[in-house]
Design a protein around this motif. Structure first.
Motif, PDB file in Angstrom:
ATOM      1  N   ARG A 165       0.838  -1.186  -0.117  1.00  0.00           N
ATOM      2  CA  ARG A 165       0.039   0.060   0.017  1.00  0.00           C
ATOM      3  C   ARG A 165       0.947   1.123  -0.006  1.00  0.00           C
ATOM      4  NH1 ARG A 165      -3.551  -1.464   4.061  1.00  0.00           N
ATOM      5  NH2 ARG A 165      -4.970  -2.288   2.659  1.00  0.00           N
ATOM      6  N   PRO A 166       0.852   2.149  -0.750  1.00  0.00           N
ATOM      7  CA  PRO A 166       1.798   3.309  -1.069  1.00  0.00           C
ATOM      8  C   PRO A 166       1.745   4.035   0.145  1.00  0.00           C
ATOM      9  CG  PRO A 166       0.271   3.213  -2.941  1.00  0.00           C
ATOM     10  CD  PRO A 166      -0.409   2.325  -1.994  1.00  0.00           C
ATOM     11  N   GLY A 167       0.574   4.563   0.820  1.00  0.00           N
ATOM     12  CA  GLY A 167       0.679   5.290   2.083  1.00  0.00           C
ATOM     13  C   GLY A 167       0.096   6.507   1.997  1.00  0.00           C
ATOM     14  N   HIS A 168       0.010   7.030   0.815  1.00  0.00           N
ATOM     15  CA  HIS A 168      -0.656   8.363   0.674  1.00  0.00           C
ATOM     16  C   HIS A 168      -1.680   8.731   1.252  1.00  0.00           C
ATOM     17  CE1 HIS A 168      -2.766   6.963  -2.796  1.00  0.00           C
ATOM     18  NE2 HIS A 168      -1.607   6.423  -3.464  1.00  0.00           N
ATOM     19  N   GLY A 169      -2.672   7.573   1.463  1.00  0.00           N
ATOM     20  CA  GLY A 169      -3.879   7.990   1.750  1.00  0.00           C
ATOM     21  C   GLY A 169      -5.191   8.354   0.824  1.00  0.00           C
ATOM     22  N   VAL A 175     -10.606   9.790  -4.882  1.00  0.00           N
ATOM     23  CA  VAL A 175     -10.318  10.250  -6.113  1.00  0.00           C
ATOM     24  C   VAL A 175     -11.814  10.241  -6.563  1.00  0.00           C
ATOM     25  CG1 VAL A 175      -9.685   9.415  -8.596  1.00  0.00           C
ATOM     26  CG2 VAL A 175      -8.204   8.905  -6.527  1.00  0.00           C
ATOM     27  N   PHE A 176     -12.704   9.648  -6.664  1.00  0.00           N
ATOM     28  CA  PHE A 176     -14.029   9.741  -7.213  1.00  0.00           C
ATOM     29  C   PHE A 176     -14.645  10.998  -6.543  1.00  0.00           C
ATOM     30  CE2 PHE A 176     -18.679   8.920  -7.434  1.00  0.00           C
ATOM     31  CZ  PHE A 176     -18.673   8.682  -8.931  1.00  0.00           C
ATOM     32  N   SER A 177     -14.435  11.277  -5.266  1.00  0.00           N
ATOM     33  CA  SER A 177     -14.838  12.389  -4.683  1.00  0.00           C
ATOM     34  C   SER A 177     -14.319  13.774  -5.154  1.00  0.00           C
ATOM     35  CB  SER A 177     -14.978  12.424  -3.185  1.00  0.00           C
ATOM     36  OG  SER A 177     -15.446  13.561  -2.718  1.00  0.00           O
ATOM     37  N   ALA A 178     -13.024  13.509  -5.517  1.00  0.00           N
ATOM     38  CA  ALA A 178     -12.462  14.746  -6.036  1.00  0.00           C
ATOM     39  C   ALA A 178     -12.834  15.249  -7.420  1.00  0.00           C
ATOM     40  CB  ALA A 178     -10.974  14.637  -5.963  1.00  0.00           C
ATOM     41  N   LEU A 186      -8.208  18.297  -6.550  1.00  0.00           N
ATOM     42  CA  LEU A 186      -7.865  17.758  -7.891  1.00  0.00           C
ATOM     43  C   LEU A 186      -6.471  17.676  -7.914  1.00  0.00           C
ATOM     44  CD1 LEU A 186     -10.452  18.844 -10.353  1.00  0.00           C
ATOM     45  CD2 LEU A 186     -10.072  16.684  -9.670  1.00  0.00           C
ATOM     46  N   PRO A 187      -5.748  18.782  -7.419  1.00  0.00           N
ATOM     47  CA  PRO A 187      -4.408  18.790  -7.497  1.00  0.00           C
ATOM     48  C   PRO A 187      -3.441  17.320  -6.792  1.00  0.00           C
ATOM     49  CG  PRO A 187      -5.083  21.151  -6.965  1.00  0.00           C
ATOM     50  CD  PRO A 187      -6.213  20.130  -7.168  1.00  0.00           C
ATOM     51  N   ARG A 188      -4.107  17.140  -5.837  1.00  0.00           N
ATOM     52  CA  ARG A 188      -3.412  15.824  -5.298  1.00  0.00           C
ATOM     53  C   ARG A 188      -3.529  14.718  -5.987  1.00  0.00           C
ATOM     54  NH1 ARG A 188      -4.956  14.148   0.594  1.00  0.00           N
ATOM     55  NH2 ARG A 188      -3.352  13.079   0.319  1.00  0.00           N
ATOM     56  N   LEU A 189      -4.558  14.627  -7.086  1.00  0.00           N
ATOM     57  CA  LEU A 189      -4.513  13.405  -7.581  1.00  0.00           C
ATOM     58  C   LEU A 189      -3.317  13.423  -8.645  1.00  0.00           C
ATOM     59  CD1 LEU A 189      -8.242  13.198  -8.668  1.00  0.00           C
ATOM     60  CD2 LEU A 189      -7.059  12.522  -6.645  1.00  0.00           C
ATOM     61  N   LEU A 190      -2.679  14.518  -9.021  1.00  0.00           N
ATOM     62  CA  LEU A 190      -1.607  14.257 -10.058  1.00  0.00           C
ATOM     63  C   LEU A 190      -0.308  13.972  -9.180  1.00  0.00           C
ATOM     64  CD1 LEU A 190      -2.136  17.785 -11.956  1.00  0.00           C
ATOM     65  CD2 LEU A 190      -2.727  15.483 -12.669  1.00  0.00           C
ATOM     66  N   GLU A 191      -0.273  13.777  -7.883  1.00  0.00           N
ATOM     67  CA  GLU A 191       0.619  13.222  -7.310  1.00  0.00           C
ATOM     68  C   GLU A 191       0.662  11.922  -7.102  1.00  0.00           C
ATOM     69  OE1 GLU A 191       0.348  15.143  -3.452  1.00  0.00           O
ATOM     70  OE2 GLU A 191       0.368  17.229  -3.984  1.00  0.00           O
ATOM     71  N   LEU A 192      -0.526  11.192  -7.457  1.00  0.00           N
ATOM     72  CA  LEU A 192      -0.617   9.800  -7.604  1.00  0.00           C
ATOM     73  C   LEU A 192      -0.073   9.097  -8.863  1.00  0.00           C
ATOM     74  CD1 LEU A 192      -4.338   9.589  -6.324  1.00  0.00           C
ATOM     75  CD2 LEU A 192      -2.331   9.801  -4.782  1.00  0.00           C
ATOM     76  N   ASP A 193       1.218   8.426  -8.548  1.00  0.00           N
ATOM     77  CA  ASP A 193       1.988   7.960  -9.591  1.00  0.00           C
ATOM     78  C   ASP A 193       1.069   6.686 -10.460  1.00  0.00           C
ATOM     79  OD1 ASP A 193       3.958   9.694  -9.338  1.00  0.00           O
ATOM     80  OD2 ASP A 193       5.176   8.226  -8.125  1.00  0.00           O
ATOM     81  N   ALA A 194       0.410   6.094  -9.808  1.00  0.00           N
ATOM     82  CA  ALA A 194      -0.412   4.939 -10.186  1.00  0.00           C
ATOM     83  C   ALA A 194      -1.558   5.332 -10.615  1.00  0.00           C
ATOM     84  CB  ALA A 194      -0.716   3.736  -9.063  1.00  0.00           C
ATOM     85  N   LEU A 195      -2.129   6.307 -10.672  1.00  0.00           N
ATOM     86  CA  LEU A 195      -3.277   7.000 -11.335  1.00  0.00           C
ATOM     87  C   LEU A 195      -3.450   6.635 -12.543  1.00  0.00           C
ATOM     88  CD1 LEU A 195      -6.120   8.280 -10.404  1.00  0.00           C
ATOM     89  CD2 LEU A 195      -4.930  10.453 -11.393  1.00  0.00           C
ATOM     90  N   ALA A 196      -4.792   6.279 -13.120  1.00  0.00           N
ATOM     91  CA  ALA A 196      -4.985   5.863 -14.592  1.00  0.00           C
ATOM     92  C   ALA A 196      -4.694   6.966 -15.350  1.00  0.00           C
ATOM     93  CB  ALA A 196      -6.405   5.245 -14.862  1.00  0.00           C
TER      94      ALA A 196
END
Length: 210
Positions: A165-169, A175-178, A186-196
């Motif tokens: 588990r990456p641990g970023h929380g 993600v869906f709520s954002a 939304l800016p936090r989503l761009l920090e997720l390396d594994a995001l589709a």
């Protein structure tokens, strides 16, 4: 530790709500081991599964779709496994609470959580429920798309093991709520390396358009 209640694959059915006039959302449980692999664009990662709209479904970041039996029961206990178009129906797995980038071991395969499901007109037309897209969105019980990291085979009854588990929380639900309700996240989503990849593009476009 959770388990796999069923592995579900779809056959083509006619559906006028789709761009191709057919859908593979009608997924049914199958017997025996089912192979999972990293697919090319527009193809399913599940052997024998059909993709009705290859321009929007399937591909590496939507190779496998998982949905919890507990969430199906929330909607209607009479729903059969696979009715939401999920390839994997799980039990005892917090699918919506899984972090983006979380890896699961199932059978001999390793999968990585990379996106929530976004409801569409195909889903609404298939279920035939009024205002379904809004209802599904409001509930936030989206299930998760996964990419195949290590090809392998899975079977009904396999354990679903959280390997890392990456641990970023940031969970699938977050993600869906954002995307749908809290654009300030939304800016936090761009920090997720594994995001589709398609979601990364969606987020970048939204932020650029502000």
């Amino acid at each position: 530790m959770g388990s796999l209640l069923s592995v579900n694959v779809g056959v083509f059915r006619p559906l006028s709500a789709t761009s191709t006039g057919r859908t593979g959302i009608d997924k049914r449980p199958v017997d025996g081991p089912v192979a999972l692999a990293a697919p090319e664009a527009g193809l399913s990662g599940v052997a024998g599964d059909s993709i009705g709209e290859p321009e929007v479904h399937g591909g590496p970041d939507k190779a496998v779709y998982a949905y919890a039996r507990e969430d199906l029961d929330f909607w209607d206990p009479s729903f059969g496994n696979g009715v939401f178009g999920e390839n994997l129906t799980t039990s005892g797995v917090d699918v919506n609470g899984a972090e983006i980038g979380e890896r699961w071991g199932i059978g001999s395969a390793v999968l990585e959580v990379c996106a929530p499901r976004t409801p569409c007109r195909t889903f609404a037309a298939w279920l035939g429920r009024e205002k379904w897209v809004k209802t599904f969105t409001d509930a936030g019980r989206t299930g998760a798309y996964l990419r195949v990291i290590t090809p392998g085979s899975v079977s009904t009854g396999d354990e679903v093991r959280v390997l890392s588990r990456p641990g970023h929380g940031m969970s699938v639900a977050d993600v869906f709520s954002a995307m749908m309700k809290q654009p300030e996240m939304l800016p936090r989503l761009l920090e997720l390396d594994a995001l589709a990849g398609d979601l990364r593009g969606f987020v970048a476009a939204r932020l650029k358009g502000r």
